[in-house]
Design a protein around this motif. Structure first.
Motif, PDB file in Angstrom:
ATOM      1  N   UNK A 196      38.193 -35.980 -22.868  1.00 53.38           N
ATOM      2  CA  UNK A 196      38.099 -34.641 -22.288  1.00 53.38           C
ATOM      3  C   UNK A 196      37.745 -33.602 -23.345  1.00 53.38           C
ATOM      4  N   UNK A 197      36.888 -32.674 -22.945  1.00 49.06           N
ATOM      5  CA  UNK A 197      36.471 -31.569 -23.803  1.00 49.06           C
ATOM      6  C   UNK A 197      36.538 -30.292 -22.970  1.00 49.06           C
ATOM      7  N   UNK A 198      37.319 -29.326 -23.422  1.00 44.17           N
ATOM      8  CA  UNK A 198      37.458 -28.049 -22.719  1.00 44.17           C
ATOM      9  C   UNK A 198      36.957 -26.956 -23.646  1.00 44.17           C
ATOM     10  N   UNK A 199      35.973 -26.195 -23.162  1.00 42.51           N
ATOM     11  CA  UNK A 199      35.353 -25.137 -23.942  1.00 42.51           C
ATOM     12  C   UNK A 199      35.600 -23.786 -23.280  1.00 42.51           C
ATOM     13  N   UNK A 200      35.839 -22.769 -24.085  1.00 43.13           N
ATOM     14  CA  UNK A 200      35.918 -21.388 -23.602  1.00 43.13           C
ATOM     15  C   UNK A 200      34.753 -20.639 -24.215  1.00 43.13           C
ATOM     16  N   UNK A 201      33.966 -20.015 -23.371  1.00 42.84           N
ATOM     17  CA  UNK A 201      32.791 -19.287 -23.815  1.00 42.84           C
ATOM     18  C   UNK A 201      33.208 -18.015 -24.546  1.00 42.84           C
ATOM     19  N   UNK A 202      32.646 -17.778 -25.729  1.00 46.78           N
ATOM     20  CA  UNK A 202      32.920 -16.562 -26.499  1.00 46.78           C
ATOM     21  C   UNK A 202      31.928 -15.482 -26.094  1.00 46.78           C
ATOM     22  N   UNK A 203      32.397 -14.255 -26.036  1.00 49.66           N
ATOM     23  CA  UNK A 203      31.562 -13.111 -25.715  1.00 49.66           C
ATOM     24  C   UNK A 203      31.662 -12.086 -26.825  1.00 49.66           C
ATOM     25  N   UNK A 204      30.738 -11.126 -26.796  1.00 55.12           N
ATOM     26  CA  UNK A 204      30.854  -9.986 -27.692  1.00 55.12           C
ATOM     27  C   UNK A 204      32.007  -9.100 -27.251  1.00 55.12           C
ATOM     28  N   UNK A 246      34.511 -30.665 -19.561  1.00 56.25           N
ATOM     29  CA  UNK A 246      33.618 -31.820 -19.648  1.00 56.25           C
ATOM     30  C   UNK A 246      34.456 -33.076 -19.801  1.00 56.25           C
ATOM     31  N   UNK A 247      34.004 -34.162 -19.202  1.00 56.39           N
ATOM     32  CA  UNK A 247      34.663 -35.444 -19.375  1.00 56.39           C
ATOM     33  C   UNK A 247      33.641 -36.449 -19.864  1.00 56.39           C
ATOM     34  N   UNK A 291      27.953 -38.731 -24.602  1.00 55.70           N
ATOM     35  CA  UNK A 291      27.592 -38.069 -23.353  1.00 55.70           C
ATOM     36  C   UNK A 291      28.827 -37.566 -22.623  1.00 55.70           C
ATOM     37  N   UNK A 292      28.744 -36.328 -22.163  1.00 58.11           N
ATOM     38  CA  UNK A 292      29.832 -35.671 -21.441  1.00 58.11           C
ATOM     39  C   UNK A 292      29.287 -35.155 -20.120  1.00 58.11           C
ATOM     40  N   UNK A 293      30.068 -35.296 -19.067  1.00 55.27           N
ATOM     41  CA  UNK A 293      29.682 -34.833 -17.735  1.00 55.27           C
ATOM     42  C   UNK A 293      30.449 -33.555 -17.417  1.00 55.27           C
ATOM     43  N   UNK A 294      29.721 -32.546 -16.932  1.00 57.92           N
ATOM     44  CA  UNK A 294      30.367 -31.299 -16.517  1.00 57.92           C
ATOM     45  C   UNK A 294      31.221 -31.571 -15.288  1.00 57.92           C
ATOM     46  N   UNK A 295      32.476 -31.208 -15.356  1.00 57.55           N
ATOM     47  CA  UNK A 295      33.359 -31.339 -14.204  1.00 57.55           C
ATOM     48  C   UNK A 295      33.557 -30.007 -13.504  1.00 57.55           C
ATOM     49  N   UNK A 296      33.654 -28.933 -14.268  1.00 59.75           N
ATOM     50  CA  UNK A 296      33.799 -27.627 -13.628  1.00 59.75           C
ATOM     51  C   UNK A 296      33.506 -26.496 -14.603  1.00 59.75           C
ATOM     52  N   UNK A 297      33.059 -25.399 -14.041  1.00 61.05           N
ATOM     53  CA  UNK A 297      32.947 -24.114 -14.717  1.00 61.05           C
ATOM     54  C   UNK A 297      33.901 -23.205 -13.962  1.00 61.05           C
TER      55      UNK A 297
END
Length: 164
Positions: free
Chosen positions: A132-140, A151-152, A38-44
């Motif tokens: 910690x998990x840091x994701x970058x959203x991919x776009x077209x 996420x933490x 389980x990961x909690x969203x910390x920020x977008x």
């Protein structure tokens, strides 16, 4: 050194290499194991690397950019992301579960979310660790790292991956 002794040493060396590499493969912390739990969203965060300093974040141009970017994005504000061992992504609210599946692709740096077998979103895994998990959203679009999701781990003291 006799020829028989040299053959024995060579076979022992090869066997130790095979056993060592097998142990590394078995106990290596792969992204699939690290992400489970389980990961909690910390920020977008909407990043604007090329924006001028006089461009305020509340400006109409910035708001228009945000709407354009998020127009086709599935609603992914789950609050708590739970990555199951069966590769199912659960939301904190059971009613929000939309049969999302997760898949790690590439060299372990791409997280793909699927719904009914079709890819809906793709993320670059910028950082993954036990906490910690840091994701970058991919776009077209040919844009990289425009939206960053941090996420933490919900329970940082708990075990995040069990050894086999």
């Amino acid at each position: 050194m006799s020829r028989d002794r040299l053959v024995i040493v060579m076979y022992a060396f090869i066997a130790s290499l095979l056993i060592g590499s097998s142990l590394v493969v078995i106990y290596y912390e792969s992204p699939e194991r690290l992400i489970q739990g389980e990961w909690v969203e910390k920020e977008w965060r909407l990043e604007k690397d090329n924006a001028s300093p006089e461009l305020a974040s509340s400006s109409q141009l910035q708001e228009g950019l945000r709407k354009e970017i998020l127009r086709d994005v599935e609603e992914l504000h789950l609050g708590v992301w739970k990555f199951g061992e069966d590769r199912t992504l659960y939301a904190a609210d059971a009613s929000a579960n939309r049969d999302l599946k997760w898949l790690i692709k590439g060299r372990g740096h791409v997280l793909e979310l699927r719904k009914n077998g079709k890819p809906i979103e793709s993320f670059q895994i910028q950082q993954i660790s036990a906490e910690r998990l840091v994701l970058h959203l991919n776009f077209d679009l040919q844009v990289k790292g425009i939206i960053e999701i941090v996420l933490e781990r919900k329970d940082p003291t708990g075990r995040y991956a069990e050894k086999i």
